[in-house]
Design a protein around this motif. Sequence first.
Motif, PDB file in Angstrom:
ATOM      1  N   LEU A   8      -7.146  -0.949   8.607  1.00 11.05           N
ATOM      2  CA  LEU A   8      -7.557  -0.121   9.746  1.00 11.05           C
ATOM      3  C   LEU A   8      -6.748  -0.466  10.987  1.00 11.05           C
ATOM      4  CD1 LEU A   8     -11.466  -0.113   9.482  1.00 11.05           C
ATOM      5  CD2 LEU A   8      -9.936   1.810   9.097  1.00 11.05           C
TER       6      LEU A   8
ATOM      7  N   MET B 292     -14.976  10.486  -2.275  1.00 15.48           N
ATOM      8  CA  MET B 292     -13.698  10.181  -1.633  1.00 15.48           C
ATOM      9  C   MET B 292     -12.761   9.428  -2.591  1.00 15.48           C
ATOM     10  SD  MET B 292     -14.305  11.602   1.118  1.00 15.48           S
ATOM     11  CE  MET B 292     -15.853  12.398   1.522  1.00 15.48           C
ATOM     12  N   TYR B 293     -13.320   8.905  -3.671  1.00 10.25           N
ATOM     13  CA  TYR B 293     -12.522   8.139  -4.636  1.00 10.25           C
ATOM     14  C   TYR B 293     -12.315   8.961  -5.910  1.00 10.25           C
ATOM     15  CZ  TYR B 293     -13.917   4.288  -1.613  1.00 10.25           C
ATOM     16  OH  TYR B 293     -14.133   3.475  -0.528  1.00 10.25           O
TER      17      TYR B 293
ATOM     18  N   ARG C 268      -6.896   0.712  -0.473  1.00  7.83           N
ATOM     19  CA  ARG C 268      -8.081   1.537  -0.174  1.00  7.83           C
ATOM     20  C   ARG C 268      -8.844   1.922  -1.439  1.00  7.83           C
ATOM     21  NH1 ARG C 268      -4.684   4.493   3.372  1.00  7.83           N
ATOM     22  NH2 ARG C 268      -4.800   3.514   5.416  1.00  7.83           N
ATOM     23  N   LYS C 269      -8.094   2.162  -2.519  1.00  8.46           N
ATOM     24  CA  LYS C 269      -8.765   2.533  -3.765  1.00  8.46           C
ATOM     25  C   LYS C 269      -9.612   1.383  -4.313  1.00  8.46           C
ATOM     26  CE  LYS C 269      -5.055   5.490  -5.391  1.00  8.46           C
ATOM     27  NZ  LYS C 269      -3.909   5.500  -6.313  1.00  8.46           N
TER      28      LYS C 269
ATOM     29  N   PHE D 201     -19.798   9.608  -0.184  1.00  6.81           N
ATOM     30  CA  PHE D 201     -18.723   8.617  -0.051  1.00  6.81           C
ATOM     31  C   PHE D 201     -18.042   8.370  -1.391  1.00  6.81           C
ATOM     32  CE2 PHE D 201     -21.245   7.927   3.773  1.00  6.81           C
ATOM     33  CZ  PHE D 201     -20.243   7.900   4.729  1.00  6.81           C
TER      34      PHE D 201
ATOM     35  N   LEU E   2     -14.929   6.075   6.459  1.00 11.41           N
ATOM     36  CA  LEU E   2     -14.098   7.027   5.702  1.00 11.41           C
ATOM     37  C   LEU E   2     -12.629   6.619   5.729  1.00 11.41           C
ATOM     38  CD1 LEU E   2     -15.773  10.397   6.728  1.00 11.41           C
ATOM     39  CD2 LEU E   2     -15.742   9.383   4.443  1.00 11.41           C
ATOM     40  N   ALA E   3     -12.217   6.009   6.857  1.00 12.66           N
ATOM     41  CA  ALA E   3     -10.810   5.605   6.976  1.00 12.66           C
ATOM     42  C   ALA E   3     -10.463   4.468   6.019  1.00 12.66           C
ATOM     43  CB  ALA E   3     -10.497   5.200   8.418  1.00 12.66           C
TER      44      ALA E   3
ATOM     45  N   SER F  11      -2.536   2.519   0.346  1.00 13.56           N
ATOM     46  CA  SER F  11      -3.372   3.464  -0.404  1.00 13.56           C
ATOM     47  C   SER F  11      -3.915   2.798  -1.670  1.00 13.56           C
ATOM     48  CB  SER F  11      -2.596   4.739  -0.719  1.00 13.56           C
ATOM     49  OG  SER F  11      -1.543   4.444  -1.596  1.00 13.56           O
TER      50      SER F  11
ATOM     51  N   THR G 180     -11.449   4.549   2.939  1.00 12.20           N
ATOM     52  CA  THR G 180     -11.406   5.168   1.607  1.00 12.20           C
ATOM     53  C   THR G 180     -10.076   5.928   1.476  1.00 12.20           C
ATOM     54  OG1 THR G 180     -12.278   7.340   2.184  1.00 12.20           O
ATOM     55  CG2 THR G 180     -13.889   5.587   1.864  1.00 12.20           C
ATOM     56  N   PRO G 181      -9.786   6.465   0.310  1.00 12.20           N
ATOM     57  CA  PRO G 181      -8.528   7.218   0.179  1.00 12.20           C
ATOM     58  C   PRO G 181      -8.503   8.529   0.979  1.00 12.20           C
ATOM     59  CG  PRO G 181      -9.285   6.460  -1.970  1.00 12.20           C
ATOM     60  CD  PRO G 181     -10.396   6.200  -1.004  1.00 12.20           C
ATOM     61  N   LEU G 182      -9.596   8.914   1.634  1.00 14.47           N
ATOM     62  CA  LEU G 182      -9.599  10.158   2.410  1.00 14.47           C
ATOM     63  C   LEU G 182      -8.559  10.076   3.536  1.00 14.47           C
ATOM     64  CD1 LEU G 182     -11.331  12.860   2.921  1.00 14.47           C
ATOM     65  CD2 LEU G 182     -12.342  11.562   4.785  1.00 14.47           C
TER      66      LEU G 182
END
Lengths: 301, 371
Positions: A47, A100-101, A72-73, A97, B213-214, A69, B216-218
């Motif tokens: 972040l 999103m995956y 994040r996964k 949520f 959300l940031a 990326s 996650t892969p979104l």
Amino acid sequence: MNNLSKKYGDTVAVNGISFGLSKGEVFAFLGPNGAGKTTTVEILECLRAPTGGQAKVLDYDVSKRSDQSEIRKRIGVLPQDFNAIDRLTVRENIDYFGAMYDHQLDSDQLIELVDLKDKRDEQFKTLSGGLKQRVGLAVALVNDPALVFLDEPTTGLDPRARRDVWYVIERLKKQGKTVFLTTHYMDEAEYLADTVSIIDHGQIIASGTPNELIDAHGGKKTLVIREAGEDGLKFLPPGISRPQLKNEDDIYIPLNNGELTTILIAIGQTPLANKEIEVRRPTLDDVFLNLTGRRVSEEGE
Amino acid sequence: MSRVYTIVKGHVKTWFRSKSTIFWTLAFPILLIVLFGAIFGTGNTRFDLYVQNQDLTANAPTPSSQGYVAALNHTGAFNIQTVPAEMSNPVSYVRDDAQLHNRGQRLLVIPVGFQNNLTNRKPADIQLYMDQSDQASPSLAGVITAVTSSYAASLSNSTVSLSVQQVPIVTHNTRYIDFFIPGVIGMTLLTSGVFGAVNTNGRYRELKIIKKLATTPLSKIEWILGMVGYQMFLAAISITVILLFGRFVFGVTATIDIYTIGLVVAAALLFPGIGMVLANFVKDADGAEAAANAITFPMMFLAGTFWPTETMPTVLKVIANYLPLTYINNGLRDAMIYLEPAQALTNTIIALGLAGFFIILGSVLMSWKEE
């Protein structure tokens, strides 16, 4: 993580810190508010960008776009003060949520894990603080992450709700998840963590298991005689190290080796023998106090 | 794409479960239509006549022209409204004012030099702008011609030639309610767009939903697409409800063409774009909501939602030209009610341009990650 730092203008939030986590452990990142905990966690969550040093999460580099990326996964995150979507139910939030995956865990299984079966179809806004936080935990686990970041998961909760959250974290540990926990509660770190790193002013000041830290920096055990009053001091044998009066009536005596027996024998025939007597082992609180000269404050970061 | 769908679905569910947002997006516009429809009425529009007397001397109407207007008035057949002499485009003024007050759109213009021509025995023409399809037209024209001849005859110099020249205009017979319905649509798109974006970007940031959300892969783009998709859905629902209500309660027939759709798409990008810009400048969600109020309310009143901008003082007219909602409102009216495709196209192009600007600005400003 190696020599990681983050500066905002002239302010240094994180100043060259290094540490590593082993698979399957609960790691507690412990420190007072403003010490740099959240900044560090948010660098690891991709972040924020670090201004110096390197950090790898699950062998991926947080500074590389293509690696971010992948990170994040594979991570699950519960941000500090997180709220799910008010008017969605517990299950809808988990599915929201989860969507999103590419892959998500079965929501019923997660609801069971965080013990919210009765509340499955309740809207998030109707839940109490503790239950909301459990929804946050379920949401953080929705992608079956290899590494879970929990940022101050019990701040603002009542003791009962804190225990419930601890219970869920213990279950995660049993499942073999690696948990990165930030907290300013010393008891929480002591209870949950395999390894603790204490951060203060953006620098790590001590690392190890809770026991190692207490042994190394906790100081002496303390003999406490409750409600003994100032008069009680005169019954103590001479030559023992500085007894102190705390909470008005309680006598605190830091113990040197062998002193415990001497004191107990000496007060055996005095009125003190009828008081509540306790030997206190030092805690992480004492470790922090001894390392920094301050107690950890209670405000939010 | 499935992520965008999830975001849209989440917003829609949230909207559907919140009584207050349902009120603002559906019930409030209907309430306004009923109130304004009742206040301004929908009755008939016969025998209203706008008169613009351009024949002035020292800023006052010349005696002859004044006498002529008095003669018209004496018949008792007309409800005469005076159009200021300095108004350079009296026809469009009449169109707007007649709509606002629910009057017939007929205009009589007494030209400059009317008295001069009469005294010098030159022919003088009076222009009567009228819609030939207006049922009252033939009788109205007859009365005016008769009054004009008798006025000419009454003059001491009976050899003057005074004639009425009819100029056909197209009025679509629009009423205030026809004017108002597209305005209510514009207003609804404005408020739901700006407040929707402030809520999903400002409030969701405060609740750390965006932060979550940031991680996650979104992606940010998917998040914004989800918000815009939701706005399109909302626009479709509220427009359907407003148009059906207008149709069945007030008999308003509105045309939905490519420009209408273009304008609605523009509005669904433009207003959330403005909301996002606000939410990013004013970080605190309550403050952003206050800023949204401060922007939407004056815009609603000044951009011709409730009354035509042409009837406002010059200063406000100039301001209206800088308000994005003006182009949405005007475009929707041109497309749905006035059936003027050329003007609808111009307004659609301007609205789409503004929409592109604001949604891109909002997206660039929006911080998905932390500093």
